[in-house]
Design a protein around this motif. Sequence first.
Motif, PDB file in Angstrom:
ATOM      1  N   GLY A   1       6.180   3.395  -6.667  1.00  0.00           N
ATOM      2  CA  GLY A   1       4.967   3.534  -7.457  1.00  0.00           C
ATOM      3  C   GLY A   1       4.757   2.304  -8.321  1.00  0.00           C
ATOM      4  N   ILE A   2       3.516   1.871  -8.422  1.00  0.00           N
ATOM      5  CA  ILE A   2       3.173   0.703  -9.237  1.00  0.00           C
ATOM      6  C   ILE A   2       2.034   1.090 -10.167  1.00  0.00           C
ATOM      7  N   ALA A   3       2.177   0.738 -11.428  1.00  0.00           N
ATOM      8  CA  ALA A   3       1.138   1.033 -12.411  1.00  0.00           C
ATOM      9  C   ALA A   3       0.758  -0.242 -13.157  1.00  0.00           C
TER      10      ALA A   3
ATOM     11  N   LEU B   1       0.542   3.339  -4.568  1.00  0.00           N
ATOM     12  CA  LEU B   1       1.774   3.844  -3.963  1.00  0.00           C
ATOM     13  C   LEU B   1       2.111   3.046  -2.708  1.00  0.00           C
ATOM     14  N   VAL B   2       3.418   2.827  -2.500  1.00  0.00           N
ATOM     15  CA  VAL B   2       3.896   2.211  -1.264  1.00  0.00           C
ATOM     16  C   VAL B   2       4.987   3.094  -0.683  1.00  0.00           C
ATOM     17  N   VAL B   3       4.911   3.339   0.612  1.00  0.00           N
ATOM     18  CA  VAL B   3       5.980   4.043   1.314  1.00  0.00           C
ATOM     19  C   VAL B   3       6.597   3.061   2.307  1.00  0.00           C
TER      20      VAL B   3
ATOM     21  N   LEU C   1       0.795   0.873   2.537  1.00  0.00           N
ATOM     22  CA  LEU C   1       0.160   0.749   1.227  1.00  0.00           C
ATOM     23  C   LEU C   1      -0.834   1.896   1.101  1.00  0.00           C
ATOM     24  N   VAL C   2      -0.692   2.688   0.030  1.00  0.00           N
ATOM     25  CA  VAL C   2      -1.503   3.886  -0.125  1.00  0.00           C
ATOM     26  C   VAL C   2      -2.392   3.755  -1.363  1.00  0.00           C
TER      27      VAL C   2
ATOM     28  N   THR D   1       6.993  -5.780  -5.645  1.00  0.00           N
ATOM     29  CA  THR D   1       8.042  -4.946  -5.062  1.00  0.00           C
ATOM     30  C   THR D   1       9.104  -5.735  -4.308  1.00  0.00           C
ATOM     31  N   GLY D   2       8.743  -6.926  -3.836  1.00  0.00           N
ATOM     32  CA  GLY D   2       9.655  -7.683  -2.987  1.00  0.00           C
ATOM     33  C   GLY D   2       9.551  -7.306  -1.520  1.00  0.00           C
TER      34      GLY D   2
END
Length: 266
Positions: free
Chosen positions: A206-208, A237-239, A166-167, A121-122
């Motif tokens: 969102g990361i898959a 998931l990241v918020v 981080l979720v 994500t950076g």
Amino acid sequence: MLTFIGLGLFDEYDVSLKGLEAIREADLVYAEFYTSHLMGTTPEKMEKLYGKQVHLLSREDVEQQPEWLDNAKDKNIAFLTGGDTMVSTTHVDLRLRAKNLGIETRLIHGASITSAVSGLTGLQNYRFGKSASIPYPYESRRGTKVVSETPYDTIKQNSELGLHTLVFLDIDNEKGYMSVNLALELLLEVERKRGEEVMNRAVAVGIARAGSEKPLVKADYAENLKNFDFGKPLHILVVPGKLHFLEAEALVKLAAGPEEIMENIE
């Protein structure tokens, strides 16, 4: 000897050379995949590469009745997990049980989603706050759906501090692997119930399939992202909280986020 070996993120080839050597030298090899799962492989593929039979353990085998642990008193046992070993408290507890039985233990680490998320994500790893886990809703005794509000609270607290969250998403034997889409729907449901606005205009990522040759990383506002097709699992998931300008640029250029993200910088 009981050796805990983290297998990495996606398939059988993510294991380190040190881990592979330890597996091949082991007398018995056990693995659990209920805390995490390598979606790019199968036990058969793992056994072919390792040259060893892999005995799969259930949650009960690990947490309640680890009778197999006695084998480590006089044998060289390898215990395999997805990601990095010891990230789960379950594995820490197992290591302590082994210590109490007089069994020597050692750790061989693997790639972890917690560090992979920053790379994909950076988002800078030192700007993350407490992580959260979203469980599947369950039915109360009255037959009503119960949605946990704890992950929402964690995101809210981190947001107030300007920190990223981080979720982790639930893995259930019957319900399967939770998607980013469902996770966002549950968070937004809690928000509507409370009449708050933490997630309403929040950017989410969102990361898959992290660790695969073509991982998917997508940033957008939560209301939009919940309708995005992330495809096959695993998802995470990241918020984000407050963004450094480099983080904002990364979400736009590396995660196909909207240009408006650049306005949400420190």
